[in-house]
Design an enzyme around this catalytic site. Structure first.
Site, PDB file in Angstrom:
ATOM      1  N   CYS A  67       4.626   0.584  -5.054  1.00 48.49           N
ATOM      2  CA  CYS A  67       5.615   1.075  -6.010  1.00 48.49           C
ATOM      3  C   CYS A  67       6.621   0.002  -6.378  1.00 48.49           C
ATOM      4  O   CYS A  67       7.011  -0.808  -5.549  1.00 48.49           O
ATOM      5  CB  CYS A  67       6.403   2.228  -5.411  1.00 48.49           C
ATOM      6  SG  CYS A  67       5.431   3.682  -5.154  1.00 48.49           S
ATOM      7  N   ARG A  73       2.203  -5.618  -8.622  1.00 45.74           N
ATOM      8  CA  ARG A  73       2.233  -5.023  -7.283  1.00 45.74           C
ATOM      9  C   ARG A  73       1.139  -3.969  -7.111  1.00 45.74           C
ATOM     10  O   ARG A  73       0.849  -3.568  -5.984  1.00 45.74           O
ATOM     11  CB  ARG A  73       3.598  -4.372  -7.030  1.00 45.74           C
ATOM     12  CG  ARG A  73       4.729  -5.370  -7.042  1.00 45.74           C
ATOM     13  CD  ARG A  73       6.055  -4.677  -7.202  1.00 45.74           C
ATOM     14  NE  ARG A  73       6.464  -3.985  -6.005  1.00 45.74           N
ATOM     15  CZ  ARG A  73       7.224  -4.505  -5.059  1.00 45.74           C
ATOM     16  NH1 ARG A  73       7.645  -5.745  -5.163  1.00 45.74           N
ATOM     17  NH2 ARG A  73       7.593  -3.808  -4.012  1.00 45.74           N
ATOM     18  N   TRP A 100       2.446   3.873  -6.757  1.00 44.80           N
ATOM     19  CA  TRP A 100       1.165   3.695  -6.063  1.00 44.80           C
ATOM     20  C   TRP A 100       1.119   4.853  -5.064  1.00 44.80           C
ATOM     21  O   TRP A 100       1.835   4.843  -4.061  1.00 44.80           O
ATOM     22  CB  TRP A 100       1.137   2.343  -5.360  1.00 44.80           C
ATOM     23  CG  TRP A 100      -0.181   1.991  -4.752  1.00 44.80           C
ATOM     24  CD1 TRP A 100      -1.238   1.386  -5.380  1.00 44.80           C
ATOM     25  CD2 TRP A 100      -0.587   2.202  -3.394  1.00 44.80           C
ATOM     26  NE1 TRP A 100      -2.267   1.216  -4.484  1.00 44.80           N
ATOM     27  CE2 TRP A 100      -1.904   1.707  -3.263  1.00 44.80           C
ATOM     28  CE3 TRP A 100       0.020   2.771  -2.272  1.00 44.80           C
ATOM     29  CZ2 TRP A 100      -2.612   1.752  -2.059  1.00 44.80           C
ATOM     30  CZ3 TRP A 100      -0.677   2.819  -1.080  1.00 44.80           C
ATOM     31  CH2 TRP A 100      -1.983   2.313  -0.994  1.00 44.80           C
ATOM     32  N   ASN A 118      10.398   4.104  -3.254  1.00 39.27           N
ATOM     33  CA  ASN A 118       9.302   3.302  -2.694  1.00 39.27           C
ATOM     34  C   ASN A 118       9.306   3.550  -1.192  1.00 39.27           C
ATOM     35  O   ASN A 118      10.332   3.350  -0.543  1.00 39.27           O
ATOM     36  CB  ASN A 118       9.556   1.821  -3.009  1.00 39.27           C
ATOM     37  CG  ASN A 118       8.557   0.872  -2.374  1.00 39.27           C
ATOM     38  OD1 ASN A 118       8.826  -0.308  -2.243  1.00 39.27           O
ATOM     39  ND2 ASN A 118       7.404   1.356  -1.958  1.00 39.27           N
ATOM     40  N   GLY A 119       8.178   4.015  -0.659  1.00 34.01           N
ATOM     41  CA  GLY A 119       8.098   4.243   0.779  1.00 34.01           C
ATOM     42  C   GLY A 119       7.531   5.619   1.077  1.00 34.01           C
ATOM     43  O   GLY A 119       6.910   6.250   0.216  1.00 34.01           O
ATOM     44  N   GLU A 175     -12.764 -14.441   4.308  1.00 32.11           N
ATOM     45  CA  GLU A 175     -11.911 -14.430   3.116  1.00 32.11           C
ATOM     46  C   GLU A 175     -12.768 -14.333   1.845  1.00 32.11           C
ATOM     47  O   GLU A 175     -12.422 -13.617   0.900  1.00 32.11           O
ATOM     48  CB  GLU A 175     -11.026 -15.688   3.119  1.00 32.11           C
ATOM     49  CG  GLU A 175     -10.140 -15.887   1.905  1.00 32.11           C
ATOM     50  CD  GLU A 175      -9.160 -14.761   1.627  1.00 32.11           C
ATOM     51  OE1 GLU A 175      -8.971 -13.872   2.469  1.00 32.11           O
ATOM     52  OE2 GLU A 175      -8.595 -14.748   0.522  1.00 32.11           O
ATOM     53  N   LYS A 216     -12.504 -11.306  -0.873  1.00 31.38           N
ATOM     54  CA  LYS A 216     -12.253 -11.532  -2.314  1.00 31.38           C
ATOM     55  C   LYS A 216     -13.300 -10.790  -3.146  1.00 31.38           C
ATOM     56  O   LYS A 216     -12.970 -10.141  -4.129  1.00 31.38           O
ATOM     57  CB  LYS A 216     -12.324 -13.015  -2.675  1.00 31.38           C
ATOM     58  CG  LYS A 216     -11.183 -13.892  -2.306  1.00 31.38           C
ATOM     59  CD  LYS A 216      -9.924 -13.732  -3.122  1.00 31.38           C
ATOM     60  CE  LYS A 216      -9.020 -12.744  -2.465  1.00 31.38           C
ATOM     61  NZ  LYS A 216      -8.152 -13.186  -1.419  1.00 31.38           N
ATOM     62  N   GLU A 251     -12.669  -7.058  -3.006  1.00 33.61           N
ATOM     63  CA  GLU A 251     -11.431  -6.661  -3.672  1.00 33.61           C
ATOM     64  C   GLU A 251     -11.579  -6.568  -5.178  1.00 33.61           C
ATOM     65  O   GLU A 251     -11.103  -5.618  -5.794  1.00 33.61           O
ATOM     66  CB  GLU A 251     -10.322  -7.699  -3.400  1.00 33.61           C
ATOM     67  CG  GLU A 251      -9.644  -7.589  -2.076  1.00 33.61           C
ATOM     68  CD  GLU A 251      -8.585  -8.672  -1.902  1.00 33.61           C
ATOM     69  OE1 GLU A 251      -7.485  -8.325  -1.466  1.00 33.61           O
ATOM     70  OE2 GLU A 251      -8.853  -9.858  -2.180  1.00 33.61           O
ATOM     71  N   HIS A 277     -27.914 -10.785  16.075  1.00 31.83           N
ATOM     72  CA  HIS A 277     -27.432  -9.659  16.884  1.00 31.83           C
ATOM     73  C   HIS A 277     -27.217  -8.412  16.029  1.00 31.83           C
ATOM     74  O   HIS A 277     -26.529  -7.489  16.460  1.00 31.83           O
ATOM     75  CB  HIS A 277     -26.146 -10.056  17.618  1.00 31.83           C
ATOM     76  CG  HIS A 277     -26.353 -11.178  18.579  1.00 31.83           C
ATOM     77  ND1 HIS A 277     -26.942 -11.001  19.811  1.00 31.83           N
ATOM     78  CD2 HIS A 277     -26.110 -12.503  18.465  1.00 31.83           C
ATOM     79  CE1 HIS A 277     -27.029 -12.163  20.426  1.00 31.83           C
ATOM     80  NE2 HIS A 277     -26.536 -13.099  19.638  1.00 31.83           N
ATOM     81  N   LYS A 325      -0.222  -5.265  -4.471  1.00 31.06           N
ATOM     82  CA  LYS A 325       0.052  -6.651  -4.106  1.00 31.06           C
ATOM     83  C   LYS A 325       0.920  -6.735  -2.858  1.00 31.06           C
ATOM     84  O   LYS A 325       0.576  -7.354  -1.879  1.00 31.06           O
ATOM     85  CB  LYS A 325       0.754  -7.332  -5.287  1.00 31.06           C
ATOM     86  CG  LYS A 325       1.113  -8.784  -5.058  1.00 31.06           C
ATOM     87  CD  LYS A 325      -0.118  -9.642  -5.102  1.00 31.06           C
ATOM     88  CE  LYS A 325       0.153 -11.078  -4.743  1.00 31.06           C
ATOM     89  NZ  LYS A 325      -1.069 -11.778  -4.384  1.00 31.06           N
TER      90      LYS A 325
HETATM   91  N1  HGA Z   1       5.508   8.285  -1.323  1.00 31.33           N
HETATM   92  C1  HGA Z   1       5.795   8.102  -2.720  1.00 31.33           C
HETATM   93  C2  HGA Z   1       6.016   6.655  -3.053  1.00 31.33           C
HETATM   94  C3  HGA Z   1       4.807   5.819  -2.717  1.00 31.33           C
HETATM   95  C4  HGA Z   1       5.047   4.334  -2.606  1.00 31.33           C
HETATM   96  O1  HGA Z   1       6.114   3.839  -2.286  1.00 31.33           O
HETATM   97  N2  HGA Z   1       4.021   3.520  -2.822  1.00 31.33           N
HETATM   98  O2  HGA Z   1       4.187   2.139  -2.738  1.00 31.33           O
HETATM   99  C5  HGA Z   1       4.708   8.701  -3.589  1.00 31.33           C
HETATM  100  O3  HGA Z   1       3.577   8.936  -3.134  1.00 31.33           O
HETATM  101  O4  HGA Z   1       4.995   8.977  -4.753  1.00 31.33           O
END
Ligand code: HGA
Length: 612
Positions: free
Chosen positions: A2, A27, A75, A100-101, A485, A489, A492, A508, A607
């Site tokens: 986020c 990000r 996110w 964010n969190g 790595e 890549k 990803e 093995h 990111k």
């Molecule tokens: N938990 C919140 C914010 C998610 C977040 O910080 N992502 O990086 C949500 O799910 O909206």
């Protein structure tokens, strides 16, 4: 992950917020939204699933404008990516909030708020915070008191930015675990998840500490610390150029960043190698030389690509110094008991310096008191890891926008070699090894240029991977992490399932996967392990596997019908992990472009991983 942007200004803020969101796109996110208090004093918002461009389109059709606002790229952690889950979240059209969190106790709080009549319109953990703030305002708190009051009820990691109908001049922000900066303007102020978001409007920043809550107005900022006491935080002038994050002539940031590696490495080396060894000032902090001399063990902690650079670092540390070195991914390290080790140097590695698991692991070690010193290898000055660690060894890669890390990885490897040199010097070891390291590093930008010349050949090679579902990567010794790595890549950005093995492990298990459909990519520099590796290649060849081998001329690997050799420049042994990374980056890039994936923003990835 986020991204948060906020602004309070005399001028209209919608375009500033949108530009901030565009600059946070790197990000990784799934939806975007923006809220302002409009001319009528109403809290209004616009949200869209998908890209910031979709939000912009929506705003073009149905504009909203104001002098104070907040914006967000989401996110998802709680609740599917959908417009109704996108931030900002509102409570009773009174409070608007971006987050964010993760609020870990959201379920209990949601149940309690529901019994009090609060209506939820999303599945997010975030919405409970909007309602808690609204409840505090109803109980007579002002917005600042409301935030101080609410944060005492929350468990988890967060940064918030809040606006409210009640106080249309004030932006409230809070930080606990997730990054947040305040950008200072003239008669206008801003907030953002990182300085990138705000570089078009300011170069002066205040980095909030964990536990801080701030009241941000046009003409003033007040910060309160974790104990609710007023506190001054230093103002830092940034010299990061706002154009560094432009695409220039390149089609993707990832390609730009791959080609920036010679200059990023040169910048990381600048001023660090002297005639008599590595400069002590390479590591910023107190008593570096004295305490490095006392180091008896090393613990490296990192995640993802940074973990792979740490794995290479372990080979170098143990080969060139007598210091035993352990390495572990941060998400494992932080939840398990480790016996105390004497005079332990703890090294964290992170591009952003905001990786939540790495920060938490460092905090755990500091609480246990089990480290002589903590050193972070990091690309972002003033990031949380640089501030929480005793010492920092900065990579000078410049902003890395592509989600798949490239130049951050190779500059981390350079930083690890500089560290090894300093350890040898501090311990009074064999100075000829430092000379060897220094001489090699001086040649490195040129060797990377030579490896980049393989670009066209690799673009052609990439076509052979277009229909592949799986790939195996092989390496031995310090080239094994490079194989890891390379596989990471490819996974990803091209979404091809790829695994990496130390070549000696083939028989093995993974040999069972080998048939004419399975491409096997091998990094085979001309080092002490080459002959062993050649035997492993024979094992694959005799089972019909399609081999792609990166090797120099002296390796004398003969092409065959199912064995393709891509010739690498001759590289001194210590530099092979760094130089052999380049063709693997190019391979995954070109495969992804051919497959038409979103190279710079691969699905589901972010990111800067600021949540656990
Ligand atoms: N938990 C919140 C914010 C998610 C977040 O910080 N992502 O990086 C949500 O799910 O909206």
């Amino acid at each position: 992950m986020c991204g948060i942007v906020g602004a309070v200004a005399q001028r209209p803020v919608t375009e500033i917020l949108l530009e901030g969101l565009r600059r946070l796109e790197y990000r990784g996110y799934d939806s975007a939204g923006l809220a302002v208090i409009d001319e009528q004093g109403q809290l209004v918002r616009s949200r869209a699933l998908g890209r910031v461009a979709s939000l912009q389109e929506r705003l073009h059709k149905e504009p909203i404008e104001g002098h104070i606002g907040i914006a967000h790229t989401r996110w998802a952690t709680h609740g599917v990516p959908a417009e109704h889950n996108a931030h900002p979240h509102f409570s009773n059209d009174r409070v608007g909030l971006v987050h964010n969190g993760i609020v870990e106790n959201h379920a209990e709080l949601r149940a309690e708020l529901k019994t009090q009549g609060y209506v939820f319109t999303s599945e997010t953990d975030t919405e409970v915070v909007a309602h808690l703030l609204s409840r505090a305002l109803e109980n007579g708190d002002d917005l600042m008191q409301a935030m101080l009051n609410v944060r005492s009820q929350l468990i988890g990691a967060y940064s918030f930015a809040v606006i409210a109908h009640d106080d249309p001049e004030t932006l409230i922000v809070a930080r606990q675990g997730s990054p947040l900066v305040i950008g200072l303007g003239l008669g206008e102020n801003f907030v953002g998840s990182d300085i990138q978001a705000l570089l078009p409007v300011t170069s002066r920043f205040i980095y909030l500490e964990n536990g801080d809550v701030a009241r941000v107005k046009r003409y003033g900022i007040e910060i309160f610390d974790v104990n609710n006491r007023p506190i001054e935080r230093p103002v830092k002038q940034s010299n990061v150029n706002s154009f560094a994050s432009d695409l220039g002539e390149y089609r993707h940031f990832m390609l730009k960043e791959i080609f920036e590696q010679p200059s990023a490495i040169a910048a990381t080396l600048e001023g660090r190698i002297a005639a008599n060894g590595i400069n002590w000032g390479t590591i910023k902090g107190q008593q570096v030389q004295e305490r490095l001399a006392q180091v008896e063990s090393i613990q490296i902690i990192a995640c993802g690509t940074s973990f792979h650079s740490g794995l290479v670092g372990r080979y170098w540390i143990e080969a060139l110094t007598d210091i035993p070195c352990q390495i572990e991914v941060a998400s494992e390290y932080r939840y398990r008991r480790q016996p105390p080790r004497k005079n332990q140097l703890v090294i964290t590695i992170s591009q952003s310096g905001e990786t939540a698991d790495t920060l938490a692991a460092l905090e755990k070690i500091k609480q246990e008191g089990s480290c002589l010193a903590s050193l972070t290898i990091c690309n972002v000055p003033e990031s949380s890891l640089t501030r929480e660690s005793d010492w920092s060894l900065m990579t000078v890669a410049g902003p890395e926008i592509g989600v798949a890390s490239t130049k951050a990885f190779t500059t981390q490897l350079v930083a690890l070699q500089l560290l090894v040199g300093l350890l040898i010097q501090a311990k009074g070891g064999d100075i000829s090894k430092v000379e060897q390291l220094s001489n090699g590093l001086r040649q490195l930008p040129l060797l990377i240029e030579q490896a980049l010349n393989l670009n066209d050949a690799i673009e052609t090679l990439a076509e052979r991977f277009l229909e592949k579902q799986h790939a195996l990567f092989l390496g031995r010794g310090e080239m094994y992490p490079i194989a890891l790595e390379g596989a990471l890549k490819l996974k990803e950005i091209s979404y091809i399932h790829a695994e990496a093995y130390p070549a000696g492990e083939l028989k093995h298990g993974p040999l069972a996967l080998v048939d004419s459909e399975m491409p096997i990519i091998t990094v085979a520099p001309n080092t002490a392990l080459l002959e062993k590796l050649k035997s492993n290649l024979e094992e694959v060849r005799s089972r019909g596997g399609e081999l792609y081998v990166f090797a120099d001329k002296e390796a004398h690997i003969q092409p065959f019908s199912n064995l393709h050799v891509l010739e690498m420049p001759h590289v001194p042994e210590l530099l092979t992990p760094i130089v052999y990374t380049i063709p693997l980056q190019l391979l995954s890039y070109h495969v992804a472009v051919l497959k038409g994936t979103d190279v710079d923003k691969p699905r589901n990835l972010a990111k800067s991983v600021t949540v656990e």
